[in-house]
Design a protein around this motif. Structure first.
Motif, short mmCIF file in Angstrom:
data_model
loop_
_atom_site.label_atom_id
_atom_site.label_comp_id
_atom_site.label_asym_id
_atom_site.label_seq_id
_atom_site.Cartn_x
_atom_site.Cartn_y
_atom_site.Cartn_z
N PRO A 2 66.59 79.54 48.72
CA PRO A 2 67.05 79.02 47.51
C PRO A 2 66.78 79.89 46.18
N LEU A 3 65.97 80.82 46.16
CA LEU A 3 65.67 81.54 45.10
C LEU A 3 65.82 82.75 45.26
N TRP A 4 66.48 83.46 46.54
CA TRP A 4 66.67 84.71 46.47
C TRP A 4 67.71 85.39 45.50
N SER A 5 68.35 84.55 44.80
CA SER A 5 69.40 85.04 43.81
C SER A 5 68.62 85.02 42.63
N MET A 6 67.50 84.69 42.30
CA MET A 6 66.86 84.52 41.09
C MET A 6 66.02 85.53 40.75
N ARG A 7 66.09 86.73 39.88
CA ARG A 7 65.61 87.86 39.85
C ARG A 7 63.95 87.74 39.19
N ARG A 11 59.41 88.35 42.94
CA ARG A 11 57.92 88.26 43.64
C ARG A 11 57.51 87.38 44.25
N HIS A 12 58.03 85.97 44.06
CA HIS A 12 57.45 84.89 45.04
C HIS A 12 58.35 85.13 46.39
N VAL A 13 59.55 85.49 46.37
CA VAL A 13 60.49 85.79 47.44
C VAL A 13 59.77 86.70 48.54
N ARG A 14 59.35 87.64 47.94
CA ARG A 14 58.67 88.91 48.52
C ARG A 14 57.39 88.35 49.23
N PHE A 15 56.59 87.61 48.55
CA PHE A 15 55.30 87.06 48.94
C PHE A 15 55.59 86.05 50.22
N LYS A 145 55.05 85.41 33.55
CA LYS A 145 55.25 85.04 32.13
C LYS A 145 56.75 84.99 32.33
N GLY A 146 57.34 83.75 31.50
CA GLY A 146 58.60 83.74 31.56
C GLY A 146 59.60 83.35 32.85
N LEU A 147 58.91 82.71 33.94
CA LEU A 147 59.34 82.50 35.24
C LEU A 147 60.30 81.07 34.94
N PRO A 148 61.33 81.05 34.90
CA PRO A 148 62.16 79.70 34.45
C PRO A 148 61.87 78.60 35.40
N LEU A 149 61.91 77.47 34.60
CA LEU A 149 61.64 76.02 35.29
C LEU A 149 62.74 75.78 36.28
N GLU A 150 63.79 76.42 36.33
CA GLU A 150 64.92 76.19 37.38
C GLU A 150 64.54 76.51 38.57
N ALA A 151 63.74 77.61 38.72
CA ALA A 151 63.09 78.05 40.16
C ALA A 151 62.48 76.99 40.71
N LEU A 152 61.54 76.18 40.17
CA LEU A 152 60.75 75.07 40.79
C LEU A 152 61.73 74.07 40.89
N THR A 220 53.79 72.66 34.99
CA THR A 220 54.20 73.28 36.20
C THR A 220 52.57 73.22 37.12
N GLN A 221 51.50 73.20 36.32
CA GLN A 221 50.23 72.98 37.02
C GLN A 221 49.91 71.70 37.70
N ALA A 222 50.27 70.55 37.06
CA ALA A 222 50.31 69.39 37.56
C ALA A 222 51.25 69.12 38.82
N ALA A 223 52.40 69.79 38.73
CA ALA A 223 53.43 69.52 39.77
C ALA A 223 52.90 70.62 40.93
N THR A 224 52.21 71.56 40.74
CA THR A 224 51.65 72.55 41.65
C THR A 224 50.65 71.54 42.68
N GLY A 225 49.67 70.93 41.87
CA GLY A 225 48.74 70.01 42.53
C GLY A 225 49.41 68.84 43.32
N LEU A 226 50.39 68.46 42.94
CA LEU A 226 51.15 67.06 43.70
C LEU A 226 51.93 67.81 44.94
N LEU A 227 52.43 69.00 44.84
CA LEU A 227 52.90 69.52 45.85
C LEU A 227 51.93 70.10 46.92
N TYR A 228 50.68 70.33 46.44
CA TYR A 228 49.74 70.62 47.38
C TYR A 228 49.10 69.08 48.32
N VAL A 229 49.29 68.22 47.53
CA VAL A 229 49.14 66.94 48.28
C VAL A 229 50.13 66.50 49.13
#
Length: 252
Positions: A2-7, A11-15, A145-152, A220-229
């Motif tokens: 879903p993210l491979w078209s977002m430059r 870095r996330h795609v490669r990871f 820095k500057g990673l758009p919220l659209e990615a999440l 986004t940090q709170a969202a990450t914690g929820l996704l971890y659960v």
């Protein structure tokens, strides 16, 4: 994907590609000794990886090769070639899922049963992968820095689609699979079915709805914690599904 078209998210795609490579390589390394005495009639050594019998681990090697190539292509800004390599890695991964399906004694009964177990395994893998991918992406907002919220948001929508497909599949099995409702909702299976629904469906969907609100508020940090659960919930739900499939042959 879903993210491979977002430059901004490359870095996330490669990871994620490297993570897929590590999992595939680990499975390939563990497969050979697993043949051992369990299946003495299956091919061994290099023949085990080149044969289409059993779990077809050769596709794991193919997955690793194309994953490395995809990572290299994205790293050298050859994005179209990277997407092609990643698509080929995914196709090889489908071969791995089909091979794993053939380990089930119930898959030998008919091509229909094998296909149903394949679809169930594929959807289960997509649930785990999509939630885990979204959770890891959340960590990248602390580093890029500057990673758009659209990615999440895009990752969250993908998780929602996969979860809905998984739920629809489970409902279809209950309705149309011969004897499934009696087994899964009967005295011997109701506890595992309730566990499967609560942790595999209700929990992740509820948390995903909460993630939607936190992303809207740019937390986004709170969202990450929820996704971890949600990852933990999905693991418990899919483990229950695997147990039901291994004990009953029903693709739950």
């Amino acid at each position: 994907v879903p993210l491979w078209s977002m430059r901004a998210a490359e870095r996330h795609v490669r990871f994620s590609i490297v993570l897929a490579f590590v999992f595939a390589a680990g499975c390939a390394a563990l497969y050979l000794p697993a043949l051992g005495e369990t299946h003495p009639d299956w091919p061994h050594g290099m023949a085990a990886f080149t044969s289409l019998e059993g779990g077809m681990p050769g596709f794991l090697i193919v997955t690793c090769v194309f994953a490395l190539l995809a990572n290299f292509m994205f790293g050298t800004f050859r994005r179209k070639a990277g997407r092609i390599c990643l698509s080929l890695a995914i196709l090889a991964g489908l071969g791995v899922v089909w091979g794993t399906t053939r380990f089930s004694p119930f898959a030998a009964d008919s091509i229909g049963a094998a296909s149903a177990l394949f679809i169930s395994g594929l959807l289960g893998g997509l649930v785990m992968a999509s939630i885990n991918d979204a959770m890891i992406l959340g960590h990248f907002y602390l580093m890029i820095k500057g990673l758009p919220l659209e990615a999440l948001k895009r990752s969250g929508r993908f998780v929602a689609v996969v979860l809905i497909l998984r739920i629809l599949w489970f409902g279809a099995v209950l309705l149309f699979w011969d004897g499934a409702s009696e087994v899964l909702l009967g005295p011997g299976g109701i506890v595992w079915t309730a566990w499967r629904i609560a942790f595999g469906f209700v929990g992740p969907l509820t948390l995903l709805w909460m993630v939607k609100d936190t992303v809207r508020l740019k937390h986004t940090q709170a969202a990450t914690g929820l996704l971890y659960v949600a990852v933990g919930f999905a693991i418990m739900g899919e483990l229950a599904a695997v147990y039901l499939e291994m004990s009953t042959g029903i693709p739950a």
